[in-house]
Design a protein around this motif. Structure first.
Motif, PDB file in Angstrom:
ATOM      1  N   ASP A 255       0.944  -1.050  -0.111  1.00 33.28           N
ATOM      2  CA  ASP A 255      -0.112  -0.090   0.039  1.00 33.28           C
ATOM      3  C   ASP A 255       0.956   1.191  -0.016  1.00 33.28           C
ATOM      4  O   ASP A 255       0.549   2.393  -0.657  1.00 33.28           O
ATOM      5  CB  ASP A 255      -0.861  -0.288   1.309  1.00 33.28           C
ATOM      6  N   MET A 256       1.901   1.135   0.753  1.00 34.78           N
ATOM      7  CA  MET A 256       2.822   2.536   0.727  1.00 34.78           C
ATOM      8  C   MET A 256       3.617   2.849  -0.598  1.00 34.78           C
ATOM      9  O   MET A 256       3.707   3.870  -1.143  1.00 34.78           O
ATOM     10  CB  MET A 256       3.917   2.196   1.773  1.00 34.78           C
ATOM     11  N   LEU A 257       3.902   1.548  -1.356  1.00 31.49           N
ATOM     12  CA  LEU A 257       4.557   1.644  -2.810  1.00 31.49           C
ATOM     13  C   LEU A 257       3.551   2.246  -3.814  1.00 31.49           C
ATOM     14  O   LEU A 257       3.618   2.836  -4.517  1.00 31.49           O
ATOM     15  CB  LEU A 257       5.149   0.625  -2.841  1.00 31.49           C
ATOM     16  N   GLN A 258       2.109   1.643  -3.647  1.00 29.59           N
ATOM     17  CA  GLN A 258       1.251   2.107  -4.430  1.00 29.59           C
ATOM     18  C   GLN A 258       0.772   3.617  -4.179  1.00 29.59           C
ATOM     19  O   GLN A 258       0.350   4.212  -5.175  1.00 29.59           O
ATOM     20  CB  GLN A 258      -0.252   1.170  -4.287  1.00 29.59           C
ATOM     21  N   SER A 259       0.932   3.930  -2.995  1.00 31.83           N
ATOM     22  CA  SER A 259       0.701   5.529  -2.732  1.00 31.83           C
ATOM     23  C   SER A 259       1.894   6.487  -3.132  1.00 31.83           C
ATOM     24  O   SER A 259       1.733   7.565  -2.875  1.00 31.83           O
ATOM     25  CB  SER A 259       0.500   5.885  -1.204  1.00 31.83           C
ATOM     26  N   GLY A 260       3.030   5.812  -3.748  1.00 32.27           N
ATOM     27  CA  GLY A 260       4.105   6.711  -4.034  1.00 32.27           C
ATOM     28  C   GLY A 260       4.907   7.047  -2.752  1.00 32.27           C
ATOM     29  O   GLY A 260       5.763   8.323  -2.854  1.00 32.27           O
ATOM     30  N   GLN A 261       4.884   6.376  -1.590  1.00 30.65           N
ATOM     31  CA  GLN A 261       5.672   6.743  -0.534  1.00 30.65           C
ATOM     32  C   GLN A 261       6.932   6.067  -0.278  1.00 30.65           C
ATOM     33  O   GLN A 261       7.012   5.077  -0.737  1.00 30.65           O
ATOM     34  CB  GLN A 261       4.859   6.625   0.754  1.00 30.65           C
ATOM     35  N   ALA A 262       7.948   6.823   0.078  1.00 32.36           N
ATOM     36  CA  ALA A 262       9.210   6.307   0.148  1.00 32.36           C
ATOM     37  C   ALA A 262       9.398   5.203   1.107  1.00 32.36           C
ATOM     38  O   ALA A 262       8.852   5.185   2.376  1.00 32.36           O
ATOM     39  CB  ALA A 262      10.370   7.364   0.358  1.00 32.36           C
ATOM     40  N   ILE A 263      10.157   4.254   0.894  1.00 33.93           N
ATOM     41  CA  ILE A 263      10.739   3.403   1.870  1.00 33.93           C
ATOM     42  C   ILE A 263      11.856   3.810   2.606  1.00 33.93           C
ATOM     43  O   ILE A 263      12.916   3.817   2.017  1.00 33.93           O
ATOM     44  CB  ILE A 263      10.955   1.926   1.245  1.00 33.93           C
ATOM     45  N   THR A 264      11.976   3.795   4.039  1.00 35.57           N
ATOM     46  CA  THR A 264      12.917   4.557   4.658  1.00 35.57           C
ATOM     47  C   THR A 264      13.486   3.663   5.841  1.00 35.57           C
ATOM     48  O   THR A 264      13.058   2.411   5.871  1.00 35.57           O
ATOM     49  CB  THR A 264      12.414   6.078   5.332  1.00 35.57           C
TER      50      THR A 264
END
Length: 712
Positions: A255-264
């Protein structure tokens, strides 16, 4: 009659001008009759009409219209009232009385400042109380003073700050109650409110029920098409991570990757926390997550290293064959080898910036959750032993090598901390960890699994990894672990030093090395660090070493607390040592608690010393220390007869002591009060009758009953 006679006389006079004066009755003016009148009958009629006495003025009662009907009417009509109308009349009467009482309360309520406050003022006060860890007072100020006292209309920020406080305290029930009340007020929750709700689920004392509440909230937000930002996603990831559900973690990651959010770094921090929840193979999972973070070009921080040490302390490696296949060969099968230039570019990646290469979540999940059948088994000999091309990494040989290294350095040094009460700091870590040339060359060949590129190509299998020190050896021991942190530009904190003390072996040389590392890093050692050393030495059965660390604490002017004596109690296997420990605690002004007695009872039960147990029960009664559930369980186990024993066939001294202890134990239970386990939310509940509806009694409660509130 008189009027009629006068009328006749007037008629008889005719048209003559004779006049007739006649006196009327008493009280009436005289009548003058003239015969010369043109129309004597009409004139006489007018005079008679004007000469009549005027009637009395009408009263006020006679002026009412329709007022006489009630005086002459003898029939009264009645209407039958239905029970609903009667109940409605009673309800209206009750509501009016309640409104009057509330108005009296409002008129009699005085604010703390003596003036009428605003919603923002209450927001600031609640925020201050929550920072001071006074959540119950903040809830009382909001619900008692603001809503019921001044009857102010709350705003969204009033609810958000309280939901955040309940979230940090793990008060899930109250957090969702405030959330539902906010929606009933017509207020739109903000991202901070959703983040606080997920944090409340993560900090819940019951992880499974907290996970269920979090998933219900996530489904509600999906139905309403409410997008989640990166902070809220991380709060949700933390909730599912603490419950130990790796598959749910990967779903949140998608879901984070689909929302365009960075993996930190924070994202991998929660993945490492999820690995720690698996006590069987959590260390192997944590190393795989670490490798994935390394390949993604994300630089770890201090929190990542601390969680990795927790995994080495609490978790196992699982199946050695599977761990060998996934940890030693996984990097070679995953793709081309990473060059030094590429590693240098990845090391320059800043915190919080997305990695250049997108993360393949599906491949990551299949690699992490690989079944034993999917993992390729190492080459095995027909006898069943693992074979390597050059060498086999057997940690039993590694441990013997390390012991020989220490024995070479410590010729003539005491074997434990009993004879050495002063730990002297050494000059540098290199001199500390350096050994003979042969041992140093053999140690340099050992792989450091924190950096997969440094693994030796001739190592194809791992041996038995049973202890925490063995798992630390796979990360390069103390020197390799701290060297990896130095390469990432990090220094150890007091938490890192304490975790390393809990993972390493309780030897005098390693303790000296750890103290010197803390001195070089500028870390001030605290009581928790020395309590960890005492507990490690006590678990190893070294009572003298534990007391030596306590002497070192006194030299550094660090006061001992209850945890210090509780750690020493783990090594008091004799009655003399246990009673001396209780005397030392009383001399220091520290009252022994249930944890200290539980440690002493465990040592006495292990040695089957019923005289020791009898004396401990007497001391608990003398000091008025109520037993908890753990102590009762320990005593019940100690009072059991041995299995397959018939007391009528044989008799021995051991059973005679058991019988004596059993009799005293039954009497002790009758006059000794038990300790009630407090509910985790009792200290946050309001001390008013309305708070009883908010919480449930802590006795005979299941986690599901405490989490009965659902999201509408």
């Amino acid at each position: 009659m008189l009027r009629c006679a006068l009328l006749r006389a007037a008629l008889l006079c005719g048209p003559t001008g004779a006049a007739l004066r006649v006196s009327g009755s008493s009280g009436s003016p005289p009548l003058l009759l003239s015969a010369s009148s043109a129309s004597p009958p009409l004139l006489l009629h007018r005079q008679l009409c004007t000469s009549t006495p005027s009637p009395a003025a009408p009263t006020q009662e006679e002026e009412r219209f329709g007022g006489y009907c009630s005086d002459f009417s003898s029939r009264t009509s009645f209407r039958r009232a239905c029970p609903e109308q009667q109940e409605l009349s009673y309800q209206r009467t009750g509501e009016e009385e309640e409104e009057e009482e509330e108005k009296k309360k409002i008129r009699g309520f005085r604010t703390r400042t003596g003036r009428r406050n605003t919603a923002y003022w209450y927001f600031l006060q609640c925020k201050r109380l929550i920072r001071e860890n006074r959540l119950a007072e903040a809830l009382q100020l909001f619900e008692g003073d603001m809503l019921k006292g001044e009857r102010l209309q709350p705003e969204e920020f009033n609810y958000s700050v309280l939901i955040g406080g309940c979230g940090r305290a793990g008060y899930v029930k109250k957090a969702f109650q405030l959330y539902n009340n906010m929606k009933k007020q017509g207020l739109d929750p903000s991202d901070a409110s959703y983040t606080a709700l997920f944090n409340a689920c993560a900090q819940s004392p019951w992880k499974q029920s907290g996970l269920e509440q979090a998933l219900k909230l996530r489904q509600e937000l999906r139905r309403k098409n409410v997008p989640l930002n990166a902070i809220t996603h991380h709060a949700l990831l933390k909730t599912v991570a603490l419950s130990g559900d790796l598959k749910a973690c990967f779903q949140v990651l998608r879901d984070m990757l689909q929302s365009g959010q960075a993996i930190t770094q924070e994202t991998f921090q929660y993945l490492l926390m999820c690995c720690v929840e698996d006590k069987q193979q959590g260390f192997r999972l944590a190393l795989q997550v670490w490798h994935q973070m390394f390949s993604a070009g994300i630089k770890p921080d201090q929190q990542n290293y601390n969680i990795l040490l927790r995994a080495a302390r609490d978790c196992g490696i699982g199946d050695p064959a599977m761990a060998s296949a996934l940890l030693l060969r996984g990097r070679e099968e995953s793709g081309p080898k990473v060059t030094a230039q590429r590693r240098q570019q990845r090391s320059k990646v800043r915190e919080g910036t997305p990695h250049s290469k997108p993360l393949d979540v599906d491949a990551f999940e299949s690699h992490l959750l690989a079944l034993p059948a999917d993992a390729s088994a190492p080459d095995t000999h027909p006898s069943g032993l693992s074979q390597s091309r050059d060498t086999t990494l057997d940690l039993s040989q590694v441990e013997s090598l390390r012991r020989n290294d220490r024995n070479t350095q410590r010729e003539g040094e005491p074997s434990n901390l009993t004879e050495q009460t002063q730990l002297l700091p050494l000059s540098s870590r290199n001199d500390l960890l350096s050994g003979p040339p042969t041992a140093r060359s053999q140690n340099s060949q050992l792989p450091n699994l924190l950096d997969p590129s440094t693994c030796c190509s001739d190592v194809v299998a791992l041996g038995m990894v049973s202890t925490a020190s063995d798992r630390l050896a796979l990360m390069g021991n103390l020197e390799g672990f701290l060297g990896k942190m130095a390469n990432d530009g990090l220094k150890p904190t007091i938490k890192t030093i304490t975790l390393l003390a809990d993972v390493m072996e309780p030897s005098s040389q390693l303790i000296q090395s750890l103290i010197s590392v803390a001195a070089e890093s500028g870390v001030k050692l605290d009581v928790a660090f020395f309590n960890t050393l005492i507990r490690k030495a006590a678990k190893a059965g070294d009572l003298g070493g534990a007391k030596a660390v306590k002497v070192l604490m006194a030299e550094r002017k660090l006061p001992a607390n209850a945890q210090t004596f509780c750690g020493i109690a783990l090594a008091c296997s004799r009655q003399k040592d246990g009673l001396q420990l209780l005397s030392d605690m009383e001399a220091c002004g520290i009252k022994p608690n249930a944890h200290v007695f539980s440690a002493l009872i465990s040592q006495a039960s292990r040695r089957l010393d019923y005289t020791y147990l009898h004396e401990l029960l007497k001391q608990m009664h003398r000091l008025q220390v109520p037993p908890n559930e753990v102590i009762i369980r320990q005593l019940e186990f100690a009072a059991q007869y041995p299995p397959n024993y018939d007391q009528f066939k044989s008799k021995n001294t051991y059973l005679e002591k058991i019988d004596g202890f059993r009799g005293f134990y039954r009497q002790w239970l009758e006059f000794m009060p038990g300790e009630e386990t407090p509910h985790p939310w009792d200290k946050y509940r309001l001390p008013k009758p309305e708070a009883e509806q908010d919480g449930v009694s802590s006795q005979n409660q299941s986690p599901n009953s405490n989490q009965s509130s659902e999201i509408p």
